[in-house]
Enzyme design. Structure first.
Site, PDB file in Angstrom:
ATOM      1  N   GLU A 119      -4.893  -8.411  -0.253  1.00  0.00           N
ATOM      2  CA  GLU A 119      -5.748  -8.226   1.039  1.00  0.00           C
ATOM      3  C   GLU A 119      -7.194  -8.373   0.169  1.00  0.00           C
ATOM      4  O   GLU A 119      -7.300  -7.262  -0.211  1.00  0.00           O
ATOM      5  CB  GLU A 119      -5.234  -7.350   1.665  1.00  0.00           C
ATOM      6  CG  GLU A 119      -4.254  -7.078   2.309  1.00  0.00           C
ATOM      7  CD  GLU A 119      -3.495  -6.199   3.215  1.00  0.00           C
ATOM      8  OE1 GLU A 119      -4.353  -4.966   3.041  1.00  0.00           O
ATOM      9  OE2 GLU A 119      -2.507  -5.702   3.198  1.00  0.00           O
ATOM     10  N   GLU A 172       0.432  -1.258  -0.198  1.00  0.00           N
ATOM     11  CA  GLU A 172       0.140   0.303  -0.210  1.00  0.00           C
ATOM     12  C   GLU A 172       0.835   1.428   0.117  1.00  0.00           C
ATOM     13  O   GLU A 172       0.214   2.236   1.042  1.00  0.00           O
ATOM     14  CB  GLU A 172      -0.530  -0.015   1.229  1.00  0.00           C
ATOM     15  CG  GLU A 172      -1.888  -1.216   1.322  1.00  0.00           C
ATOM     16  CD  GLU A 172      -3.430  -0.673   2.124  1.00  0.00           C
ATOM     17  OE1 GLU A 172      -2.997  -0.166   2.752  1.00  0.00           O
ATOM     18  OE2 GLU A 172      -3.986  -1.990   1.769  1.00  0.00           O
TER      19      GLU A 172
HETATM   20  O1  AHR Z   1      -5.205  -5.717   6.954  1.00  0.00           O
HETATM   21  C1  AHR Z   1      -5.500  -4.235   8.037  1.00  0.00           C
HETATM   22  C2  AHR Z   1      -4.400  -3.329   6.583  1.00  0.00           C
HETATM   23  O2  AHR Z   1      -5.355  -2.866   5.617  1.00  0.00           O
HETATM   24  C3  AHR Z   1      -3.353  -4.165   6.017  1.00  0.00           C
HETATM   25  O3  AHR Z   1      -2.766  -3.334   7.276  1.00  0.00           O
HETATM   26  C4  AHR Z   1      -3.245  -2.904   5.327  1.00  0.00           C
HETATM   27  O4  AHR Z   1      -2.283  -3.262   4.245  1.00  0.00           O
HETATM   28  C5  AHR Z   1      -4.841  -2.679   4.621  1.00  0.00           C
HETATM   29  O5  AHR Z   1      -4.986  -1.093   4.343  1.00  0.00           O
END
Ligand code: AHR
Length: 480
Positions: A287, A165
């Site tokens: 994710e 990210e």
């Molecule tokens: O999964 C929780 C968080 O969500 C992670 O650390 C991040 O990559 C995303 O914003």
């Protein structure tokens, strides 16, 4: 009666088993108190994950990855540096779970490790040396250090993420800047000996198509994959909604947002098709999952939430979507394995509970490395102005010729009759089902409220079978 058509003869892409992957961050009780308990691997959790054939595990983050300095997590435990986990709850991170412990965990799980490097606050040298530490066979400063720390043999490591990210917690970079940084960092990530590194670039946040455009045009030829992050949040960022107490409108809103994954993948894949018509670069969704307000009374920085049949349906639809896009989507990692967000396992001390989402991963196991086949289902739109389809399906064929159909009935209260045509009179049709009220969940007092059951109400027809799907359910059907 809805018509379902399955055609074993129209075989499409291979469904990479890594689509059924998971994500574990130093966040709340995912690692400490979850996967790692009292200084050792939590073996009942490991056993439960082995049962769903976890194929790949991503670590150490997440936002934590871009603050993680791997050298703090190797060597004698008593001398490992302590730090504050500023992203997640401000707790002390003692670094007792580091590279060796993670690789040991993956070995015990029988899964591929996916390590995410620190581009946001780490150096090129630090990232390069981590790969050297883990994978170089032969004499080098890093392989010597590894040996001093108790491991002579290198590990096999394929998947390596170059930042996380980086448009947000990983440095708030512009796409143009990250593309250049990605090119620089990845130059020094070597494939040593037999080990072939697969480099994953930080991809877009949900519908940031410009990020994909810039990354593919400027750095596409230096990457093996681009990652996409998308979370299903029924409310707003500040008030996401409860995991267990929700209205029917919120139920449908959640499913509508989960189904948005299809549109996101289609749009990002279209950009990738332009720059990579050969399908060399994979899209990985490292994710994804539902994100609600934390359980009342728990640390807001720990992201601990319960998990209901609503989550099971969101997972079922999302996994069907990944299967259907498996030509481009080669991996996905649910956030996060234990005790965080849409976890498959919740723990309390040495007790554990399998969530409804765990059971969906169990129902979908047969899709691992199978071949996607053509499936079509008649649907109607339900949920008032949310307009979600009542039924959602994907199907694959395994190496023995058995078709596996996974189907979800999104209707919260109504069953659905299905007339399935497979084009021949099947020798056998068997099914397993997960069903319950939309807000049904498992907890430590009642761990089996939502559990998989054998389904027997199947009648054969001349070219397939008929059955009635219970309301709010996920079913796996095997057809020989
Ligand atoms: O999964 C929780 C968080 O969500 C992670 O650390 C991040 O990559 C995303 O914003």
């Amino acid at each position: 009666m809805s018509k379902l058509i399955i055609n074993k003869n129209i075989q499409k892409s291979k469904i990479n088993r890594n689509i059924y992957g998971h994500f574990s961050e130093h966040l709340g009780r995912c690692i400490y108190g979850g996967l790692y308990l009292d200084g050792r691997l939590n073996m009942p959790v490991v056993e439960a994950l082995r049962k769903i054939k976890i194929p790949v595990l991503r670590w150490p983050g997440g936002c934590f990855a871009d603050e993680y300095h791997w050298r703090d997590g190797v060597g004698a435990k008593e001398s490992r540096k302590k730090m504050i986990n500023t992203h997640w709850g401000g707790v002390t991170e003692d670094n007792s779970f580091g590279t060796h412990e993670f690789m040991d965990l993956c070995g015990k799980l029988g899964c591929e490790p996916y390590v995410n490097g620190n581009l946001g606050s780490g150096t090129v040298r630090e990232m390069s040396e981590w790969v050297e530490y883990m994978t170089l066979d032969g004499l080098s400063p890093m392989s010597q250090l590894r040996e001093e720390n108790g491991r002579r043999e290198p590990w096999r490591l394929k998947y390596f993420g170059v930042g996380n990210e980086n448009w947000g917690c990983g440095g708030n970079m512009r796409a143009e800047y990250y593309a250049d940084e990605y090119r620089r960092y990845q130059t020094y990530l070597r494939s040593y000996g037999e080990n072939r590194l697969y480099k994953i670039a930080c991809g877009p946040n949900s519908d940031d198509y410009r990020w994909t455009e810039i990354l593919m045009s400027r750095a596409g030829k230096y990457m093996d994959a681009l990652s996409l992050h998308y979370y299903t949040i029924p409310g707003s960022w500040d008030s996401k909604g409860s995991a267990t107490r929700f209205t029917e409108a919120e139920y449908f809103e959640t499913l509508k947002k989960a189904l948005r994954m299809n549109e996101l993948i289609e749009n990002h894949a279209r950009i990738m098709d332009h720059y990579d018509p050969e399908y060399r670069v994979d899209l990985i969704v490292d994710e994804w999952g539902t994100w609600y307000d934390v359980e009342p009374g728990t640390n807001p920085g720990f992201l601990y939430q319960q998990n209901t049949m609503r989550d099971a349906l969101a997972a079922a639809c999302t996994l069907n979507i990944f299967n259907r896009h498996s030509r481009r989507v080669a991996m996905a990692n649910l956030a996060q394995t234990v005790n965080v967000l849409q976890a498959v396992i919740l723990t309390e001390g040495d007790k554990l509970v399998l969530t409804p989402t765990y059971h969906v991963f169990d129902l979908y196991k047969a899709h691992h490395d199978a071949t996607l086949i053509e499936s079509y289902i008649e649907t109607e739109l339900i949920g008032g102005d949310k307009r979600v389809p009542d039924l959602h399906v994907s199907a694959s064929i395994d190496e023995n010729g058995t078709a596996h159909i996974t189907i979800a009935n999104l209707s919260p209260a109504e069953s659905r009759e299905i007339d399935c045509s497979v084009g021949y009179a099947p020798k056998s049709v068997t099914a397993r089902v997960l069903s319950g009220a939309p807000d049904a969940y498992n907890d430590f007092n009642a761990p089996d409220t939502v559990a998989i059951k054998a389904f027997t109400g199947i009648s054969s027809t001349t070219d397939g079978f008929r059955l009635t799907l219970p309301a709010c359910c996920v079913m796996e059907i095997a057809v020989v």
